[in-house]
Write a protein that holds these residues in place. Structure first.
Motif: not given
Length: 364
Positions: A77-104
């Motif tokens: 559960g820990l290993l699978g959950g970590w992998f699945l959560a990473g896949r699901m939250l990957a779009p948030l990394d791009r969104i966060t990068h875009a907002t920080r770029t705009a903030e700059a």
């Protein structure tokens, strides 16, 4: 806002997945254990059959297996959950990068999240749209500030030149210099007042009242009738009672700007201006149409931008401050209306303002 750093969303999702898997496994094992206890299994050894209690059977045979299964489920559960959560939250990394770029300070970056539409992609598309509007707004404000600075600098430079002439040339006609200074100062005041009006209208900081556009049209034409007579332009006003909702002061300024624009950008000595109001169920129309030189569609589309002047204005002797139609456009938008500029085939312009007859539900 300064906040203490907590657990990451990925770790929280991982623990949630693992916890849920552990709970499901525990319930399943408990169900199997209850089933075994009810069966009352017999233990056999080398000496023969020995009857044992169900609890003893469960503890000796089933409990170690259940513990091993639970340990496996925890790690899985820990290993699978970590992998699945990473896949699901990957779009948030791009969104966060875009907002920080705009903030700059860089508003040109876009997320452009691929794939089919889901919650993350809707969020990314909404942020892309917001960034595009912010970028356009910033560019427009920068251009407006540059144009306003240029327009304000011109009368100041002329005033300084006139004062320098008066100081260095004692034989210069003082009355002439005073008259020119008065004219330049009046233009600077008009420009400043127009800028202030443009700012107030854009902020929508005004009370809304019921108004009659036909009365505003009559008041504007009566006020500008002497100007029309000096230019040899005939004014015609018509229309029934045309109710709308908004600021009477701002809507009168809108109507006055439209009629003034139609008079001074016309054919001197033989021009005509038609002012007409039309009531409607949900919206009311104010139409100002004038004769004049030919204007193409591209020229008409730029006339509402600040400090934009049509080619015919050079010949009128009334260049204005370049904010007349920009103010009209801002007031129209502040009243949730629509402004349409249409070139007339025979020359001149037809301007239509469509305004709502009831206040917006948002209460802006």
């Amino acid at each position: 806002m300064d906040r203490r750093r907590g657990l990451s969303v990925r770790l929280k999702l991982t623990l949630s997945y693992a916890g849920f898997l552990m709970l499901a496994g525990a319930l399943l094992l408990a169900a199997v254990g209850v089933f075994l206890l009810r069966q009352g299994w017999l233990l056999t050894n080398e000496r023969g059959a020995v009857r044992a209690t169900p609890g003893t059977v469960f503890l000796r045979s089933f409990a170690p297996t259940a513990a091993g299964v639970m340990a496996f489920l925890l790690v899985f559960g820990l290993l699978g959950g970590w992998f699945l959560a990473g896949r699901m939250l990957a779009p948030l990394d791009r969104i966060t990068h875009a907002t920080r770029t705009a903030e700059a300070g860089s508003l040109s970056h876009r997320i452009r999240l691929p794939g089919r539409r889901d919650e993350f992609r809707e969020l990314a598309d909404a942020l892309d749209t917001m960034l595009a509007r912010l970028e356009a707004h910033v560019v427009e404000q920068q251009r407006f500030a540059a144009n306003a600075s240029h327009e304000l600098r011109t009368p100041l430079a002329v005033s300084k030149a006139l004062l320098d002439v008066a100081r260095t040339d004692p034989d210069q006609d003082t009355d002439e210099i005073i008259d020119r200074l008065h004219s330049v100062n009046t233009r600077a005041i008009d420009l400043t007042e127009a800028l202030l009006l443009l700012s107030r209208a854009g902020q929508r900081s005004f009370a809304r009242e019921h108004v009659d556009l036909s009365l505003l049209a009559e008041e504007a034409t009566e006020t500008l009738l002497p100007l029309a007579e000096r230019h040899g332009v005939i004014l015609e006003t018509g229309g029934d009672v045309t109710p709308s909702v908004g600021s009477p002061t701002l809507l009168l300024q809108l109507t006055t700007n439209l009629v003034h624009n139609a008079i001074v950008h016309n054919i001197p000595g033989r021009g005509r201006v038609w002012v007409h109001t039309t009531p409607g169920a949900h919206t009311s129309l104010l139409t100002v149409e004038n004769t004049g030189e030919l204007i193409n569609a591209h020229q008409a589309s730029t006339l509402t931008e600040p400090f934009q002047r049509g080619t015919e204005r050079v010949h009128t002797g009334h260049p204005g401050v370049g904010l007349g139609l920009a103010i009209v456009n801002t007031i129209t938008q502040a009243h949730d209306g629509t402004l349409t500029l249409t070139p007339r085939p025979a020359g001149g312009l037809r301007i239509t303002v469509e305004l709502p007859t009831s206040p917006p539900r948002s209460g802006r």
